[in-house]
Design a protein around this motif. Sequence first.
Motif, short mmCIF file in Angstrom:
data_model
loop_
_atom_site.label_atom_id
_atom_site.label_comp_id
_atom_site.label_asym_id
_atom_site.label_seq_id
_atom_site.Cartn_x
_atom_site.Cartn_y
_atom_site.Cartn_z
N THR A 135 11.56 -3.63 -8.95
CA THR A 135 10.49 -4.58 -9.23
C THR A 135 10.00 -4.38 -10.65
N ASP A 136 9.67 -5.47 -11.30
CA ASP A 136 9.15 -5.42 -12.65
C ASP A 136 7.96 -4.45 -12.72
N LYS A 137 7.94 -3.60 -13.75
CA LYS A 137 6.88 -2.60 -13.85
C LYS A 137 5.50 -3.23 -13.93
N ALA A 138 5.41 -4.41 -14.57
CA ALA A 138 4.11 -5.09 -14.66
C ALA A 138 3.64 -5.52 -13.28
N ILE A 139 4.58 -5.98 -12.44
CA ILE A 139 4.22 -6.37 -11.07
C ILE A 139 3.76 -5.15 -10.29
N GLU A 140 4.50 -4.04 -10.41
CA GLU A 140 4.13 -2.82 -9.71
C GLU A 140 2.72 -2.37 -10.09
N GLN A 141 2.43 -2.41 -11.38
CA GLN A 141 1.12 -1.97 -11.84
C GLN A 141 0.02 -2.89 -11.33
N ARG A 142 0.26 -4.21 -11.40
CA ARG A 142 -0.74 -5.16 -10.94
C ARG A 142 -0.97 -5.04 -9.44
N VAL A 143 0.10 -4.88 -8.69
CA VAL A 143 -0.04 -4.73 -7.24
C VAL A 143 -0.83 -3.48 -6.91
N GLY A 144 -0.55 -2.39 -7.61
CA GLY A 144 -1.31 -1.16 -7.37
C GLY A 144 -2.80 -1.36 -7.61
N GLU A 145 -3.13 -2.10 -8.66
CA GLU A 145 -4.54 -2.37 -8.96
C GLU A 145 -5.19 -3.22 -7.86
N ILE A 146 -4.45 -4.22 -7.38
CA ILE A 146 -4.99 -5.10 -6.33
C ILE A 146 -5.23 -4.31 -5.05
N ILE A 147 -4.25 -3.49 -4.65
CA ILE A 147 -4.39 -2.71 -3.42
C ILE A 147 -5.58 -1.76 -3.52
N ASP A 148 -5.70 -1.07 -4.64
CA ASP A 148 -6.83 -0.15 -4.82
C ASP A 148 -8.16 -0.89 -4.76
N ASP A 149 -8.20 -2.09 -5.36
CA ASP A 149 -9.44 -2.86 -5.39
C ASP A 149 -9.82 -3.34 -3.99
N VAL A 150 -8.83 -3.84 -3.24
CA VAL A 150 -9.12 -4.29 -1.87
C VAL A 150 -9.53 -3.10 -1.00
N ARG A 151 -8.91 -1.98 -1.20
CA ARG A 151 -9.26 -0.79 -0.42
C ARG A 151 -10.70 -0.36 -0.72
N GLY B 220 -12.98 -4.30 -0.30
CA GLY B 220 -12.79 -5.05 0.92
C GLY B 220 -12.85 -6.56 0.76
N ASP B 221 -13.66 -7.21 1.58
CA ASP B 221 -13.72 -8.67 1.60
C ASP B 221 -14.00 -9.27 0.23
N ALA B 222 -14.88 -8.65 -0.53
CA ALA B 222 -15.26 -9.20 -1.84
C ALA B 222 -14.03 -9.31 -2.74
N ALA B 223 -13.17 -8.29 -2.71
CA ALA B 223 -11.96 -8.34 -3.53
C ALA B 223 -11.00 -9.40 -3.01
N VAL B 224 -10.85 -9.50 -1.68
CA VAL B 224 -9.96 -10.52 -1.11
C VAL B 224 -10.42 -11.91 -1.53
N ASN C 28 7.01 -12.82 -1.59
CA ASN C 28 7.54 -12.77 -2.95
C ASN C 28 7.54 -11.32 -3.46
N ALA C 29 7.81 -11.17 -4.75
CA ALA C 29 7.92 -9.83 -5.33
C ALA C 29 6.62 -9.04 -5.20
N TYR C 30 5.48 -9.73 -5.28
CA TYR C 30 4.19 -9.04 -5.14
C TYR C 30 4.00 -8.54 -3.70
N VAL C 31 4.38 -9.35 -2.75
CA VAL C 31 4.26 -8.96 -1.34
C VAL C 31 5.20 -7.80 -1.03
N ALA C 32 6.44 -7.89 -1.51
CA ALA C 32 7.41 -6.81 -1.28
C ALA C 32 6.93 -5.50 -1.89
N SER C 33 6.39 -5.57 -3.11
CA SER C 33 5.88 -4.37 -3.76
C SER C 33 4.70 -3.80 -2.99
N ALA C 34 3.83 -4.68 -2.50
CA ALA C 34 2.66 -4.21 -1.75
C ALA C 34 3.08 -3.55 -0.45
#
Length: 443
Positions: free
Chosen positions: A30-46, A49-53, A222-228
Motif C-alpha cells: 500500500t502507498d506509504k501516504a495511504i498507510e500514514q493517513r489510515v493510521g491517523e484516522i484509526i488513532d483519531d476514531v479510537r 469516537g463518534d465525533a471523529a466518525v 478500497n486501499a484505505y479499507v484494506a489498510s485499515a
Amino acid sequence: MTDLALRQLRSDATDFDEQLRRLQHWSAETDKAIEQRVGEIIDDVRRRGDAAVLEYTARFDALPVPSMAALQLSRDELKQAFDAITPAQRDALQAAAQRVRSYHERQLEACGRSWQYRDEDGTLLGQKVTPLDRVGIYVPGGKAAYPSSVLMNALPAQVAGVADIVMVVPTPRGERNALVLAAAYVAGVTQAFTVGGAQAVAALAYGTDTVPRVDKITGPGNAYVASAKRRVFGQVGIDMIAGPSEILVLADGSTPPDWVAMDLFSQAEHDELAQSILLCPDAAYIDAVRESIGKLLPAMPRRDVIRASLEGRGALILTRSMAEACEISNRIAPEHLEVSSRDPGRWEPLLRHAGAIFLGAFTSESLGDYCAGPNHVLPTSGTARFSSPLGVYDFQKRSSLIEVSEAGAHKLGPIAAELAYGEGLQAHARAAEMRLERGIERD
C-alpha cells in the motif's frame, strides 16, 4: 476487429516460467501516504469516537450531519427499502438469499458442529463450536453498489448463529442504494450505519458511543479499507486482504468462443488491475476467442476498463495439453477457475488450488457471484494455495474440551511430567505428578 494488445503465451517456450511469473506479479504494498493517513484516522476514531466518525464522513463522503443518529439505519428503514424495490428485484434477492443460505446450512452440518468422545480410560475429549457474538460487514459504496456482497457476508454469519450483524456502507452525498438496504433486510442485518472508509473499520474495531465494537470484520473495500483492516487485525479478526479480481478459464475448445470471451470480460470489467487468463491446448480455439474479444468489446459499456485490464494483466496461453493446463492453473491458484470442457469431471481431480471451481460450459462465474449458493468472497493473488472462501467457519470459533478421568490422569501424568522436566518447567511436572500421588477425598 479491435487492436487489442492482449499478450499470447506458449507453455513450450523456453522462457515461459519467467513470463508466467511476470504475469502473476501484483504488489500488495500500500502507498506509504495511504498507510500514514489510515493510521491517523484509526488513532483519531479510537480517541474521539463518534465525533471523529462524523468529521470524516462529512469530509470524505460529502455528508455533513449533526449526529450519528442520522447515519444509523433501523430495521424498519431496511424493510421500507425492501418494500420499495421492484417485485422482480425482490424475487431475485430472495431467491439468491435462499440459495446462499441453503449452501451455508449444509456447510454448518458438515464442519460447524461440536463433537466429543471418551477414550478407553474414560477421558472426554472434544471440540466445542460457538458463534462469534458480533461481527461487522463492510459493504463497498460509491462507484457501484453491491447487494450481493451483503448476502455473501451476512448470511453465513446468520447461519453460524451470530446474534448481532453490523453493516457499514458509505453513502457519498447521502445517496442510499435501495437494493443494498433491501439485501441487508433479507440477510438479517441487525444494525446498519451509512459510514465507510478507514473510519468505519476503526469504529467497528474499537467501538464508539454509537457503533458497537465487533469481534470480526469481513467484506471488501478500497486501499484505505484494506489498510485499515490490516492495522486493526489482532484487535479484531478479519476475513482476508483481497487483491484485484481474477478469472482463469481452462478450455478444451468445445465451448462457444463468445461465451469464454464474455467470461473473461466479467472479471476484467471490475477494474484495470483485474486479471483474466485463458489456458487452452487448441491454438485455433485461442484464435477464435481472440476474434470474439475483438468483436464483443466495442459494445461493452465498461470497454475502457476491460481493455486496460486485458492489456495490462490478461493473457491467452497455449498449452501442450489439458493436463498441463491444470498444472499451470495450480501454480496460479486463481480466485475463480472455470473448467469449460465437455468432461469437466475428468479434470477436476487434478485441480488443487482455486478459490472456487466452476465446472462445465454452462457454469459461468457470474452465477457464482450472485446466486449459485457458494460464497463469492474468495482468496486472490495466489492465496488460494493456503486459504479458503468465506464461510460459516469464519464466524465461529472452536474451544477444545478435555475432561481427564482418574485413570486417564495416571496414564497421562508420567508422560506430561517427563516432557515438562525436559523443558525445565517443574511446576507443570509437579501439577501432573500430584494427581498420581493421591486422589480426591470424597464423602
